[in-house]
Design a protein around this motif. Structure first.
Motif, short mmCIF file in Angstrom:
data_model
loop_
_atom_site.label_atom_id
_atom_site.label_comp_id
_atom_site.label_asym_id
_atom_site.label_seq_id
_atom_site.Cartn_x
_atom_site.Cartn_y
_atom_site.Cartn_z
N SER A 5 0.64 -1.03 0.03
CA SER A 5 0.04 -0.07 -0.13
C SER A 5 0.84 1.25 0.07
O SER A 5 0.61 2.19 -0.66
CB SER A 5 -1.09 -0.23 1.04
OG SER A 5 -1.68 1.15 1.28
N ASP A 6 2.03 1.21 0.74
CA ASP A 6 2.95 2.26 0.59
C ASP A 6 3.47 2.51 -0.64
O ASP A 6 3.69 3.63 -1.12
CB ASP A 6 3.99 1.94 1.88
CG ASP A 6 3.42 2.06 3.23
OD1 ASP A 6 2.54 3.12 3.37
OD2 ASP A 6 4.14 1.37 4.11
N VAL A 7 3.88 1.53 -1.37
CA VAL A 7 4.53 1.63 -2.50
C VAL A 7 3.41 2.03 -3.50
O VAL A 7 3.74 3.01 -4.31
CB VAL A 7 4.86 0.12 -3.08
CG1 VAL A 7 5.47 -0.04 -4.48
CG2 VAL A 7 5.92 -0.46 -2.11
N ARG A 8 2.41 1.56 -3.56
CA ARG A 8 1.18 2.08 -4.24
C ARG A 8 0.79 3.46 -4.13
O ARG A 8 0.99 4.39 -5.03
CB ARG A 8 -0.04 1.51 -4.14
CG ARG A 8 -1.34 1.49 -4.87
CD ARG A 8 -2.68 1.13 -4.53
NE ARG A 8 -2.23 -0.41 -5.28
CZ ARG A 8 -2.16 -1.57 -4.49
NH1 ARG A 8 -2.46 -1.22 -3.05
NH2 ARG A 8 -1.96 -2.67 -4.87
N ASP A 9 0.63 4.13 -3.01
CA ASP A 9 0.66 5.44 -2.66
C ASP A 9 1.57 6.50 -3.07
O ASP A 9 1.54 7.32 -3.84
CB ASP A 9 0.57 5.58 -1.11
CG ASP A 9 -0.68 5.20 -0.41
OD1 ASP A 9 -1.85 4.71 -1.32
OD2 ASP A 9 -1.03 4.88 0.68
N ALA A 10 2.89 5.96 -2.95
CA ALA A 10 4.10 6.71 -3.45
C ALA A 10 4.19 6.75 -4.85
O ALA A 10 4.49 7.94 -5.40
CB ALA A 10 5.53 6.16 -2.78
N ALA A 11 3.99 5.79 -5.50
CA ALA A 11 3.96 5.57 -6.99
C ALA A 11 2.83 6.34 -7.77
O ALA A 11 3.32 7.33 -8.73
CB ALA A 11 4.07 4.13 -7.68
#
Length: 133
Positions: A5-11
């Protein structure tokens, strides 16, 4: 500890990014060029890594060049690693459970900058134009 979820949000906070589910993995692309993706370890990876192979989720990320890759690997081997499959490529593998959300966001942004078209990257770095009253 970072999550997908953190990867998704950052990307997805970056311009012109699309999330594309791969055959069985997640990946994020800028104008159809991948910059970060889920990278499960393969048999050859596990054999090469031996006891140091992580058992949690692994993120692959482009970096600006091989020098940046070597610096990350030397700086924090508990977070960053590579396998022979990526020899000669400016890509690092990340133990997702070992990186904090702030460092992850920075890595995702750097990966995006490494793969985005130059004009788009420049616009992002320059920020929005100043408003004139």
């Amino acid at each position: 500890m970072a999550t997908w979820s953190d990867v998704r949000d950052a990307a997805l906070a970056l311009p012109e990014v699309a999330e594309r589910p791969g055959q069985e993995t997640l990946q994020w692309r800028v104008r159809d060029k991948g910059f970060v993706w889920e990278r499960p370890l393969r048999k050859a990876d596990l054999a090469a890594l031996g006891d140091t192979a992580p058992d949690g989720p692994v993120l692959a990320a482009w970096v600006p060049d091989l020098g940046a890759k070597e610096a990350l690997l030397a700086d924090d081997a508990g977070v960053y690693f590579t396998t022979p499959h990526f020899d000669g490529y400016p890509i690092v593998l990340v133990r997702l459970a070992e990186i904090d959300a702030g460092e992850l966001a920075e890595l995702v942004t750097e990966a995006w900058l490494a793969r985005a078209p130059k004009r788009l990257a420049r616009q992002y770095l320059d920020g929005p134009p100043d408003e004139v009253d």
